[in-house]
Design a protein around this motif. Structure first.
Motif, PDB file in Angstrom:
ATOM      1  N   ILE A 115       0.843  -1.198   0.000  1.00 14.84           N
ATOM      2  CA  ILE A 115       0.000   0.000   0.000  1.00 14.84           C
ATOM      3  C   ILE A 115       0.877   1.246   0.000  1.00 14.84           C
ATOM      4  N   VAL A 116       1.928   1.205   0.817  1.00 13.83           N
ATOM      5  CA  VAL A 116       2.815   2.366   0.911  1.00 13.83           C
ATOM      6  C   VAL A 116       3.605   2.567  -0.385  1.00 13.83           C
ATOM      7  N   TYR A 117       3.956   1.484  -1.043  1.00 14.20           N
ATOM      8  CA  TYR A 117       4.744   1.590  -2.278  1.00 14.20           C
ATOM      9  C   TYR A 117       3.913   1.971  -3.486  1.00 14.20           C
ATOM     10  N   GLY A 118       2.593   1.966  -3.333  1.00 20.12           N
ATOM     11  CA  GLY A 118       1.740   2.182  -4.496  1.00 20.12           C
ATOM     12  C   GLY A 118       1.303   0.816  -4.967  1.00 20.12           C
ATOM     13  N   VAL A 119       0.056   0.492  -4.677  1.00 22.26           N
ATOM     14  CA  VAL A 119      -0.399  -0.876  -4.859  1.00 22.26           C
ATOM     15  C   VAL A 119      -0.283  -1.389  -6.278  1.00 22.26           C
ATOM     16  N   SER A 120       0.168  -2.632  -6.390  1.00 22.34           N
ATOM     17  CA  SER A 120       0.062  -3.327  -7.665  1.00 22.34           C
ATOM     18  C   SER A 120      -0.032  -4.818  -7.348  1.00 22.34           C
ATOM     19  N   ALA A 121      -0.995  -5.451  -7.946  1.00 26.24           N
ATOM     20  CA  ALA A 121      -1.219  -6.872  -7.684  1.00 26.24           C
ATOM     21  C   ALA A 121       0.015  -7.674  -8.081  1.00 26.24           C
ATOM     22  N   PHE A 122       0.635  -7.240  -9.161  1.00 26.07           N
ATOM     23  CA  PHE A 122       1.803  -7.969  -9.636  1.00 26.07           C
ATOM     24  C   PHE A 122       2.943  -7.941  -8.621  1.00 26.07           C
ATOM     25  N   GLY A 123       3.222  -6.745  -8.123  1.00 24.60           N
ATOM     26  CA  GLY A 123       4.311  -6.602  -7.166  1.00 24.60           C
ATOM     27  C   GLY A 123       4.073  -7.435  -5.928  1.00 24.60           C
ATOM     28  N   LEU A 124       2.853  -7.369  -5.432  1.00 24.47           N
ATOM     29  CA  LEU A 124       2.517  -8.123  -4.226  1.00 24.47           C
ATOM     30  C   LEU A 124       2.618  -9.627  -4.477  1.00 24.47           C
ATOM     31  N   SER A 125       2.121 -10.054  -5.612  1.00 29.35           N
ATOM     32  CA  SER A 125       2.141 -11.482  -5.914  1.00 29.35           C
ATOM     33  C   SER A 125       3.577 -11.992  -6.008  1.00 29.35           C
ATOM     34  N   LYS A 126       4.435 -11.158  -6.585  1.00 29.13           N
ATOM     35  CA  LYS A 126       5.822 -11.552  -6.718  1.00 29.13           C
ATOM     36  C   LYS A 126       6.491 -11.633  -5.341  1.00 29.13           C
ATOM     37  N   ASP A 127       6.178 -10.629  -4.535  1.00 27.08           N
ATOM     38  CA  ASP A 127       6.789 -10.575  -3.214  1.00 27.08           C
ATOM     39  C   ASP A 127       6.379 -11.766  -2.363  1.00 27.08           C
ATOM     40  N   LEU A 128       5.120 -12.143  -2.463  1.00 21.86           N
ATOM     41  CA  LEU A 128       4.602 -13.208  -1.610  1.00 21.86           C
ATOM     42  C   LEU A 128       4.667 -14.577  -2.274  1.00 21.86           C
ATOM     43  N   GLY A 129       4.988 -14.593  -3.553  1.00 21.50           N
ATOM     44  CA  GLY A 129       4.997 -15.853  -4.270  1.00 21.50           C
ATOM     45  C   GLY A 129       3.606 -16.459  -4.376  1.00 21.50           C
ATOM     46  N   ILE A 130       2.610 -15.598  -4.554  1.00 20.68           N
ATOM     47  CA  ILE A 130       1.242 -16.075  -4.736  1.00 20.68           C
ATOM     48  C   ILE A 130       0.755 -15.662  -6.121  1.00 20.68           C
ATOM     49  N   SER A 131      -0.425 -16.119  -6.497  1.00 22.21           N
ATOM     50  CA  SER A 131      -0.927 -15.754  -7.818  1.00 22.21           C
ATOM     51  C   SER A 131      -1.369 -14.294  -7.815  1.00 22.21           C
ATOM     52  N   ARG A 132      -1.394 -13.737  -9.006  1.00 29.16           N
ATOM     53  CA  ARG A 132      -1.790 -12.351  -9.113  1.00 29.16           C
ATOM     54  C   ARG A 132      -3.257 -12.174  -8.725  1.00 29.16           C
ATOM     55  N   LYS A 133      -3.996 -13.227  -8.983  1.00 31.37           N
ATOM     56  CA  LYS A 133      -5.415 -13.186  -8.661  1.00 31.37           C
ATOM     57  C   LYS A 133      -5.596 -13.070  -7.143  1.00 31.37           C
ATOM     58  N   ASP A 134      -4.874 -13.919  -6.418  1.00 32.77           N
ATOM     59  CA  ASP A 134      -4.948 -13.846  -4.955  1.00 32.77           C
ATOM     60  C   ASP A 134      -4.492 -12.481  -4.457  1.00 32.77           C
ATOM     61  N   ALA A 135      -3.402 -12.000  -5.048  1.00 30.95           N
ATOM     62  CA  ALA A 135      -2.868 -10.711  -4.611  1.00 30.95           C
ATOM     63  C   ALA A 135      -3.898  -9.609  -4.802  1.00 30.95           C
ATOM     64  N   SER A 136      -4.556  -9.623  -5.944  1.00 34.78           N
ATOM     65  CA  SER A 136      -5.516  -8.542  -6.174  1.00 34.78           C
ATOM     66  C   SER A 136      -6.748  -8.728  -5.277  1.00 34.78           C
ATOM     67  N   GLU A 137      -6.988  -9.954  -4.895  1.00 27.85           N
ATOM     68  CA  GLU A 137      -8.068 -10.210  -3.933  1.00 27.85           C
ATOM     69  C   GLU A 137      -7.723  -9.585  -2.565  1.00 27.85           C
ATOM     70  N   TYR A 138      -6.487  -9.774  -2.149  1.00 22.55           N
ATOM     71  CA  TYR A 138      -6.036  -9.164  -0.886  1.00 22.55           C
ATOM     72  C   TYR A 138      -6.225  -7.656  -0.920  1.00 22.55           C
ATOM     73  N   ILE A 139      -5.751  -7.097  -2.040  1.00 19.81           N
ATOM     74  CA  ILE A 139      -5.803  -5.640  -2.164  1.00 19.81           C
ATOM     75  C   ILE A 139      -7.250  -5.153  -2.157  1.00 19.81           C
ATOM     76  N   LYS A 140      -8.071  -5.918  -2.869  1.00 25.35           N
ATOM     77  CA  LYS A 140      -9.497  -5.546  -2.915  1.00 25.35           C
ATOM     78  C   LYS A 140     -10.097  -5.543  -1.509  1.00 25.35           C
ATOM     79  N   ASN A 141      -9.845  -6.632  -0.782  1.00 27.78           N
ATOM     80  CA  ASN A 141     -10.340  -6.715   0.598  1.00 27.78           C
ATOM     81  C   ASN A 141      -9.835  -5.550   1.439  1.00 27.78           C
ATOM     82  N   TYR A 142      -8.578  -5.252   1.253  1.00 30.11           N
ATOM     83  CA  TYR A 142      -7.977  -4.179   2.036  1.00 30.11           C
ATOM     84  C   TYR A 142      -8.750  -2.880   1.822  1.00 30.11           C
ATOM     85  N   PHE A 143      -8.994  -2.580   0.559  1.00 25.65           N
ATOM     86  CA  PHE A 143      -9.656  -1.306   0.268  1.00 25.65           C
ATOM     87  C   PHE A 143     -11.119  -1.284   0.693  1.00 25.65           C
TER      88      PHE A 143
END
Length: 917
Positions: free
Chosen positions: A753-781
DNA sequence: AATGTCACG
DNA sequence: ACGTACGTGACATTG
């Protein structure tokens, strides 16, 4: 001999250059590739043609005659890239600067102007060369009018040339017939379709046989193929229209006198104005062509060398209550007792005791617009005399380009010691203006603020760059061989700050940045100077031992790696390593970089479980890094007194953070235990301890404040574990039931969130799918709607204002948001979200540093602030002052800003940096 | 001088 | 389809 005219199709060539060259920008972020390419093409043509006249034609951005008539054919012409659009006015300005005639006429396309001028010139008996990237222009070719089409290739620019005969040879039709071919086949880029069923081939054959569409129409009954025969009749009106559209006018009503376009020699184009523009656009290899055309501001008439103490005294009497720009010229190699050559080339025995011992060459001083004094040491003027005159100055304000370096020359004795008379120190500190810090605040994305740039941007004077002035010579070299010339440069050092300061201050005022400059950045200059002078103790012996131990580990790993690889190679070479791993050993998941295989840690991490060699490589890398950068690297910086002194740079980062160099003390290992051990060699002096305080999650707290999100603010107010709290809402589980994995993932989300959200970046960082990452972000918002709103607003406001803004009005100019490149735009959005957060945190700790530093001196403590690491302050505290220092850190760090959440700090004490953090 | 990698916040 | 988390600096290799 007949005269020659060169005509250039402005937009067309600009377009060619734009797409043919990589994206060049100058340091201000201005895109320049099209202008650069245009100039190169133009000069190449000029050198070949050596014309008597030159003219560039541009389209006017208004409905043109031909397209207005047939509006239905217009429509979706591709709109111009923003990066190219910006360069059109630049190009025109450049041409004007070069004295090149430009024509444009509302209602007419550039083609029509070119056609008309080519026609007129030919009638007057001239030869003409028309330069364009557009093949439509081939219809203008005659045996006097040459059409030249440049192609930008890797090997350079190649140009295709067409006289009428060449058109006939290449296309099988005459230039006139070329129009008819186009009318029949249509032109997708000009958006007219021609006659259906007739493509390039049929069109050419028919026109070659009959000569014109009219003749084809008359013979419609007999032409082949049947479809063409039928359609030429059926679509006859369209064909006529298309011919009209395709025909370039040769009789546009242009008022034009060839004499306006006259150039006697190519050299005429290398004007001073053009030179200045090339400099501005940073066309460095073009500058050479201008020889010495630059008329720099001539400083020598203004310089007065002051060589007696009487003259100097008198001048210092004049500066009372004035604005004074100064520059102390320090001698680099201040080798006491060494012989040196003085300016008449003789070994000066007499200088043995005097000049060679001087710390300074002198002082450059400006307080009037038409006078620059250089007070030279020697002859009774001592370095101490000059330093004391600055320390005890009677001036109203003291202006310099690099105040930190200058006050470090002054030393920490006398008035500069805040401990002696704190109020006097503050009054003194408040006199200073640093023009490069001011220029940094106005545009922090450049990273360098040399004198010539400040002159160019904030005064009406041009001065040479340092490199242009000195070449390969050092100041010392020049001072010894041509003293007057050397003095010229140091004259600039006071003159430019003097003439630029008002412009800079007015600009800061206009931008509401005076508070930031006056109350934060300028005092900080002094705090940083103090920290740099202080330095930090490193234990050289311990470092040496650490290094030796690393050597052992490195040697073992190296041997084992060679054995597993079956050969010896350079493990430090990503290129060699990549070949070994992904070709010889055939490891999977090879990913290419532009030069070879990627061997970065995040790739290797995924392989280490199955391939022991990979773990060893990672470990080798870790040890090699620790040895080269830290163990051996730092040892080179240890000075006589066992201390290492970094340089804090205040004008480097785009966000407002500091940076640290030579050595960088802001990236000392901590995350891994082995690396963290290095911190044991950083220790406090006898009778002192380290007190280290770091802000707890300052960026998330800043975000809570800036967004006003109640849920986040509440979480902080109740002292909740913020990552656990985020996990609870994002994964929809009770707070108490958050698993360690969920907490870890939530932490990554918070970072994202602080870096400027991107599903791709998060997915890479966590080693999860981009779909899951964008789900996290969606929930967060969903859970933190105000944060979503805030971040969206960051982007909107950055788009509108063209800068990102911090709480204390620090600005970061944003050009990325207007890019036509999707990636660049996305990057811009992330920056727009991150900069206010990172920048506000930077503002806050800067304020804290000043307050902590000032409190320490106000209370006459012997403790000292040594380092800042973005959210952390390290103090070398006298043991007896420990409680007071902790109190100061608590009060001043927490009180640095008033946010809707508390600023909390974690403080630790230890004799070394390992124990204190 | 550019590139890849990795140390920190 | 594209291909990215934000901000830095130092070192080694390589063109």
């Amino acid at each position: 001999m007949s005269k020659k005219l060169v005509l250039i199709d402005g937009h067309s060539i600009l377009n060619r250059a734009y797409y043919g060259l990589p994206d060049l920008t100058n340091s201000q972020g201005l895109h320049t590739n099209a202008v650069y390419g245009f100039i190169n093409i133009m000069f190449k043509i000029l050198e070949e043609e050596k014309p008597d006249y030159i003219t560039v034609a541009f389209d006017v951005h208004a409905p043109t005659f031909r397209h207005k008539m047939f509006e239905q054919y217009k429509g979706n012409r591709k709109s111009m890239d923003e990066e190219l659009r910006q360069q059109v006015p630049l190009m025109k300005k450049m041409l004007t600067a070069m004295g090149v005639k430009i024509i444009e006429l509302a209602g007419y396309e550039a083609d029509d102007l070119l056609g008309t001028l080519a026609h007129r010139a030919e009638q007057e008996g001239m030869n003409v060369a028309v330069i364009s990237g557009d093949r439509d222009l081939l219809q203008l070719a005659t045996d006097k009018v040459l059409i030249r089409i440049p192609k930008t290739k890797r090997t350079g620019t190649e140009i295709e040339n067409y006289y009428a005969a060449d058109v006939k040879e290449a296309y099988g039709v005459t230039p006139k017939e070329f129009i008819d071919v186009k009318a029949l086949q249509g032109d997708s880029s000009d958006n007219f379709s021609g006659v259906p069923g007739i493509g390039e081939k049929t069109a050419k054959t028919l026109v070659a046989e009959y000569g014109s569409i009219e003749a084809i129409h008359e013979n419609a009954a007999v032409i082949k193929p049947p479809r063409a025969s039928k359609n030429i009749v059926e679509y006859w009106d369209d064909a006529v229209l298309c011919k009209k559209l395709a025909t370039i006018l040769t009789d546009a009503p242009i008022e034009y006198d060839f004499e306006e376009a006259r150039i006697d020699s190519i050299d005429d184009l290398y004007t001073k104005e053009a030179y200045l523009m090339c400099k501005e656009l940073e066309f460095k290899n073009l500058l050479g062509r201008f020889d010495t055309k630059e008329e720099s501001f001539n400083v020598s008439e203004l310089i007065e060398v002051v060589d007696t103490i009487e003259k100097a005294d008198k001048i210092f009497e004049e500066i009372i209550d004035k604005d004074v720009a100064f520059y102390l010229v320090k001698r680099e190699n201040n080798n006491v007792g060494q012989f040196h050559q003085d300016n008449d080339g003789q070994l000066g025995l007499f200088d043995f005791a005097s000049k060679t011992e001087e710390e300074l060459y002198g002082l450059s001083l400006t307080f009037l617009k038409d006078k620059i004094y250089f007070m030279e040491t020697g002859n009774g003027i001592s370095s101490d005399y000059l330093k004391n005159k600055i320390k005890d100055t009677t001036a109203r304000r003291l202006i310099s380009r690099d105040v930190k370096s200058q006050i470090k020359i002054l030393g920490q004795d006398g008035i500069l010691d805040p401990a002696e008379d704190f109020d006097k120190y503050i009054a003194y500190r408040n006199k200073f203006i640093d023009v490069s810090v001011a220029a940094y605040l106005i545009n922090p994305t450049i990273g360098e603020y040399p004198l010539d740039d400040i002159a160019k941007s904030y005064s009406d004077i041009m001065i040479p760059t340092k490199k242009e002035f000195f070449g390969k010579q050092s100041f010392e070299d020049m001072y010894n061989s041509d003293k007057d010339k050397a003095i010229e440069y140091v004259a600039y050092e006071s003159y430019i700050p003097f003439v630029a300061k008002d412009t800079l201050l007015n600009r800061l005022d206009k931008e509401n940045m005076l508070h930031l400059f006056v109350d934060i950045e300028m005092p900080l200059v002094f705090v940083l100077a103090s920290m740099e002078k202080e330095g930090i103790i490193l234990d050289a012996d311990a470092l040496k031992e650490y290094s030796t131990n690393l050597d052992k580990g490195i040697a073992q790993l190296q041997e084992s790696i060679y054995q597993k690889a079956g050969e010896e190679f350079n493990i430090n070479s990503p290129k060699q390593l990549g070949v070994i791993l992904f070709e010889k050993l055939g490891l999977p998941n090879a990913k290419k970089t532009k030069t070879g295989y990627s061997t970065s840690a995040d790739i290797l991490d995924g392989l280490k479980a199955n391939y022991p060699i990979v773990s060893e490589i990672l470990e080798y890398r870790q040890l090699a890094k620790l040895k080269s950068t830290y163990a051996d690297g730092l040892r080179n910086y240890i000075e006589e007194d066992n201390r290492v002194r970094t340089t804090f740079n205040q004008t480097v980062t785009a966000t407002g953070r500091l940076s640290s160099t030579e050595p960088n003390l802001q990236n000392i290992p901590i995350r891994l235990e082995l690396g963290k051990q290095i911190r044991k060699v950083f220790h406090a002096k006898e009778g002192f301890v380290f007190v280290d305080s770091d802000y707890s999650q300052i960026e998330l707290r800043v975000l809570a404040h800036l967004s006003g999100d109640e849920k986040l603010i509440d979480a902080y107010k109740h002292g909740k574990d913020i990552h656990r709290s985020t996990a609870s809402v994002v994964f929809n589980v009770p707070f108490e039931e958050v698993t360690p994995l969920q907490r870890r993932n939530a932490k990554a989300v918070n970072f994202g969130i602080v870096y400027g959200v991107s599903a791709f970046g998060l997915s890479k960082d966590l080693g999860i799918s981009r779909k899951d990452a964008s789900e996290y972000i969606k929930n967060y918002f969903v859970q933190y709607p105000k944060i979503k709103e805030y971040l969206d607003n960051c982007i909107e406001s950055a788009k509108k204002n063209k800068y990102a803004l911090t709480m204390f009005n620090r600005k970061r100019p944003m050009v990325e948001l207007e890019s036509s490149n999707f990636m660049t735009r996305q990057f811009g959005e992330r920056v727009a979200m991150n900069s206010p957060i990172q920048g506000t945190a930077a503002d806050i700790i800067k304020i804290a540093m000043i307050r902590v530093h000032d409190r320490i001196f106000k209370e006459k403590l012997e403790s000292r602030l040594l380092l800042q690491v973005h959210d952390e302050l390290l103090i070398e505290a006298k043991e007896s002052e420990l409680d007071e220092v902790k109190k100061i850190l608590n009060e001043e760090m927490q009180g640095a800003a008033d946010l809707s959440v508390d600023l909390e700090i974690d403080t630790q004490v230890g004799t070394n940096w390992y124990d204190a953090h």
